[in-house]
Each structure stands twice: as C-alpha cells, then as structure tokens.
Design a protein around this motif. Structure first.
Motif, PDB file in Angstrom:
ATOM      1  N   GLU A  94     -26.706   7.593 -43.923  1.00 51.87           N
ATOM      2  CA  GLU A  94     -27.380   7.206 -42.684  1.00 51.87           C
ATOM      3  C   GLU A  94     -26.498   7.492 -41.476  1.00 51.87           C
ATOM      4  N   ALA A  95     -25.222   7.159 -41.593  1.00 54.06           N
ATOM      5  CA  ALA A  95     -24.287   7.393 -40.488  1.00 54.06           C
ATOM      6  C   ALA A  95     -24.145   8.888 -40.210  1.00 54.06           C
ATOM      7  N   GLU A  96     -24.100   9.693 -41.266  1.00 54.37           N
ATOM      8  CA  GLU A  96     -24.019  11.142 -41.078  1.00 54.37           C
ATOM      9  C   GLU A  96     -25.271  11.668 -40.385  1.00 54.37           C
ATOM     10  N   GLU A  98     -27.256   9.923 -38.413  1.00 49.48           N
ATOM     11  CA  GLU A  98     -27.216   9.434 -37.036  1.00 49.48           C
ATOM     12  C   GLU A  98     -26.243  10.263 -36.202  1.00 49.48           C
ATOM     13  N   ASP A  99     -25.089  10.590 -36.798  1.00 48.84           N
ATOM     14  CA  ASP A  99     -24.103  11.421 -36.115  1.00 48.84           C
ATOM     15  C   ASP A  99     -24.688  12.798 -35.814  1.00 48.84           C
TER      16      ASP A  99
END
Length: 154
Positions: A94-96, A98-99
């Motif tokens: 998810e963070a990837e 979002e990034d």
C-alpha cells in the motif's frame, strides 16, 4: 509352651533328618521375621516406591500436557506471525502504491507548471516580438520618410 518343652527335650543323634521341635520353631521364627520385616521395612519402602512412581507418572502426564500446550501455542504464534507478515506485506505494498501515486501526481503537477511557465514565456516572447516589430516598423517608417525627404531634397 509345649513347643518349648519339646525343644528342650533330648535330641537323639544319628539320623539324616532329625525331626524334633526345632523345625516348627524355626518355621515360626521365619514367619515372624517375615511379618516384622514386611511391617517395618517392606511396606514403607513399597509405599515410598509407589508414591514415587505415582509422582513420576503424574509428572510425566503433566509434562506431556504442557508439551502439547507449548506445541499448540507455538502453532498459534506461527499462525499469528504469518498473519503479521502478510499484514506487513500489505502495508508495504500500500505504501509503495501511495508513493507511486504521489510521485505521479508530483510529476504531473511539475509538468503542468512547466507547460504553464512555457506558455507564459511564449506569450511574453510573442508580446515582446510584436512590441519590437511595432517599434521597428515605426522606426522603419520614420527612417524611410527621412531617407525619402533627403533624397528629394538632394
């Protein structure tokens, strides 16, 4: 009491087996000694041995039960660890994403700003070009009028 009298009576000698009062007296002594040994030593030792065997079997059963509990807890913890790893992997994914989304948005905003700045610069250059053209046209008209006047005057 009669046994004691028989034991004290004279013993005829000479036979292979002498059957007199000593044989029953010895049998009574063996039975009495066996009873005393059983009461004083063998029962307490047997009780201690039985208690020890009971303690060992109870300890063994408890150890097996605790081992089963430990194995169950280990399996539960392994399952929780697996779930935590999956959750962490999902958070990382998810963070990837979002990034990547933020990067694309920033890139799009930078491109839009660059295009806007380029358009403004192009318009400013066009405006300056038109202003310079108008100014030069005025100077050309003035210079050509001056040249024509000088040529006509000469």
């Amino acid at each position: 009491m009669t046994w004691l009298l028989l034991a004290e009576a004279g013993v005829p000698e000479g036979g292979l087996f002498d059957l007199d009062a000593t044989l029953p007296l010895m049998a009574v002594q063996v039975v009495l000694l066996t009873f005393l040994l059983n009461v004083l030593f063998f029962r307490p030792v047997g009780k201690v041995v039985e208690d020890r065997e009971g303690y060992i079997s109870t300890s063994r059963a408890d150890a097996k039960q605790k081992l089963a509990q430990v194995e169950q807890l280990e399996a539960d913890l392994a399952e929780q660890l697996k779930g935590a790893r999956q959750a962490a992997q999902a958070v990382i994914s998810e963070a990837e994403q979002e990034d990547d989304r933020l990067y694309r948005e920033a890139l799009a905003a930078a491109e839009a700003e660059a295009n806007r700045s380029k358009d403004e610069s192009r318009r400013a250059i066009e405006a300056e070009r038109e202003s310079a053209r108008t100014q030069l046209q005025g100077q050309v008209d003035q210079l050509s009028t001056t040249i024509i006047n000088r040529l006509l005057a000469a």
